[in-house]
Design a protein around this motif. Sequence first.
Motif, mmCIF file in Angstrom:
data_model
loop_
_atom_site.group_PDB
_atom_site.id
_atom_site.type_symbol
_atom_site.label_atom_id
_atom_site.label_comp_id
_atom_site.label_asym_id
_atom_site.label_seq_id
_atom_site.Cartn_x
_atom_site.Cartn_y
_atom_site.Cartn_z
ATOM 1 N N ILE A 78 0.864 -1.179 0.000
ATOM 2 C CA ILE A 78 0.000 0.000 0.000
ATOM 3 C C ILE A 78 0.900 1.229 0.000
ATOM 4 O O ILE A 78 1.678 1.440 0.927
ATOM 5 C CB ILE A 78 -0.928 0.024 1.227
ATOM 6 C CG1 ILE A 78 -1.754 -1.270 1.298
ATOM 7 C CG2 ILE A 78 -1.820 1.255 1.204
ATOM 8 C CD1 ILE A 78 -2.700 -1.466 0.133
ATOM 9 N N CYS A 102 -8.886 2.834 2.783
ATOM 10 C CA CYS A 102 -7.834 1.819 2.698
ATOM 11 C C CYS A 102 -7.931 0.837 3.858
ATOM 12 O O CYS A 102 -7.756 -0.377 3.674
ATOM 13 C CB CYS A 102 -6.468 2.494 2.677
ATOM 14 S SG CYS A 102 -5.120 1.374 2.282
ATOM 15 N N LEU A 143 -8.447 -3.250 3.475
ATOM 16 C CA LEU A 143 -7.579 -4.269 4.063
ATOM 17 C C LEU A 143 -8.373 -5.236 4.933
ATOM 18 O O LEU A 143 -8.103 -6.444 4.946
ATOM 19 C CB LEU A 143 -6.468 -3.601 4.877
ATOM 20 C CG LEU A 143 -5.412 -2.857 4.046
ATOM 21 C CD1 LEU A 143 -4.505 -2.034 4.931
ATOM 22 C CD2 LEU A 143 -4.593 -3.832 3.206
ATOM 23 N N LEU A 161 -7.746 -8.996 3.078
ATOM 24 C CA LEU A 161 -6.688 -9.844 3.631
ATOM 25 C C LEU A 161 -7.248 -11.117 4.245
ATOM 26 O O LEU A 161 -8.172 -11.079 5.057
ATOM 27 C CB LEU A 161 -5.878 -9.075 4.684
ATOM 28 C CG LEU A 161 -4.940 -7.984 4.174
ATOM 29 C CD1 LEU A 161 -4.108 -7.430 5.324
ATOM 30 C CD2 LEU A 161 -4.025 -8.490 3.069
ATOM 31 N N ALA A 191 0.723 -7.718 4.011
ATOM 32 C CA ALA A 191 0.711 -6.376 3.431
ATOM 33 C C ALA A 191 1.728 -5.505 4.150
ATOM 34 O O ALA A 191 2.104 -5.775 5.292
ATOM 35 C CB ALA A 191 -0.678 -5.751 3.524
ATOM 36 N N VAL A 197 -4.355 -6.537 10.570
ATOM 37 C CA VAL A 197 -5.017 -5.356 10.021
ATOM 38 C C VAL A 197 -4.994 -4.199 11.005
ATOM 39 O O VAL A 197 -4.937 -3.030 10.606
ATOM 40 C CB VAL A 197 -6.465 -5.698 9.602
ATOM 41 C CG1 VAL A 197 -7.186 -4.460 9.087
ATOM 42 C CG2 VAL A 197 -6.465 -6.778 8.536
ATOM 43 N N LEU A 242 -1.732 -2.457 10.524
ATOM 44 C CA LEU A 242 -1.745 -1.744 9.254
ATOM 45 C C LEU A 242 -2.601 -0.477 9.354
ATOM 46 O O LEU A 242 -2.206 0.588 8.864
ATOM 47 C CB LEU A 242 -2.289 -2.651 8.156
ATOM 48 C CG LEU A 242 -1.397 -3.846 7.772
ATOM 49 C CD1 LEU A 242 -2.194 -4.879 6.990
ATOM 50 C CD2 LEU A 242 -0.191 -3.387 6.970
ATOM 51 N N THR A 243 -3.740 -0.586 10.019
ATOM 52 C CA THR A 243 -4.615 0.576 10.185
ATOM 53 C C THR A 243 -3.950 1.639 11.045
ATOM 54 O O THR A 243 -4.048 2.842 10.763
ATOM 55 C CB THR A 243 -5.950 0.144 10.820
ATOM 56 O OG1 THR A 243 -6.581 -0.823 9.971
ATOM 57 C CG2 THR A 243 -6.879 1.334 10.998
#
Length: 335
Positions: A95, A114, A118, A122, A128, A147, A150-151
């Motif tokens: 990303i 986004c 995800l 995912l 990712a 996630v 990632l967030t």
Amino acid sequence: MLVSGLGIAAQSQNPPSQPPAQDQQSQSQAPAEDDNLQTFKAQVNVVNLFFNVKDKHGMLIPNLTKTDFEVAEDGKPQTIKYFSSESNQPLTLGIMIDTSASQTRVLEIEQEACAQFLHAVLRDKDLAFVINFDVDVDLDQDFTNNVRDLTRALNKMQINAGMGGGPPGLGGGPIPTTPRGTLLYDAIYLGANDKLRNEVGRKAMIVFTDGEDQGSRLRIQDAIEAAQKADTICYVILIADRGFYGGFGYSGDYDMKKLAEQTGGRVIEVGNKQEKLRAAFEQIQNELRSQYNLGYTPTNTKLDGSYRKIQIHGKGGEYKIQARQGYYAMAKDRD
């Protein structure tokens, strides 16, 4: 810590308790149930292609078989040795988010949409990473399936409009007239070459940008070649606040279309509309989960680093095939 001499800065976090991403990826992505395919890959050089097939209305076409396709390399017919209509192989996503001044009014909707994407895309064995780029290129979150992490990385992003990134204009973009920079081409190169090149299975980068490069040390062709050598599909979500450019507009879409077309992805223009961004994510998710996969052994066995053009044709139907346009014939690294 630097990932590359170009200077992609890693996030300062405590070392994860899980194995390194590359080791984890190789373990999780080894299809143990398909020993024949593994043996086949070990013995010969195989060109592996992931692609989508659409009808004339742009709708994805499922349930095609190997006999529906023909493949040529540099104009010479090739024999399809492996074909699958199911994309069960794990997915590795990069990303890439533009955090330069031009994205000030759209960054928040990028972050929200986004994160939702995800959460939706995912699966257990997918991975990712998240990179933001402006006057610098920063690795905000390394490979993970979490996630939440990632967030968190997405939500920490901020606009950076300061000067940096080396001499302006060397990336092929316009020379900035205000104190800002966007290392777009450098970021794509680093995401492909430093992060995705050594990963296996299905790989894709999703790039959020208005397409304007300012100050990259590399050119768009360097970024495209890196993505091709990493077997990575590039989707570009062209997102921009047109008001930022006044009446002059922006012109980065040409290079982004070139990147997407040559790697098997595409450009989706969303302007600054949140509903269009969500629709774009839905399209990408559907395409990533509806890919065909074929493999062939090239009749040209030389591993001389040359670029080979690939043509996939559908037989007996008006198909639009979305696939990368070629590859570099290089020897694989051996352990």
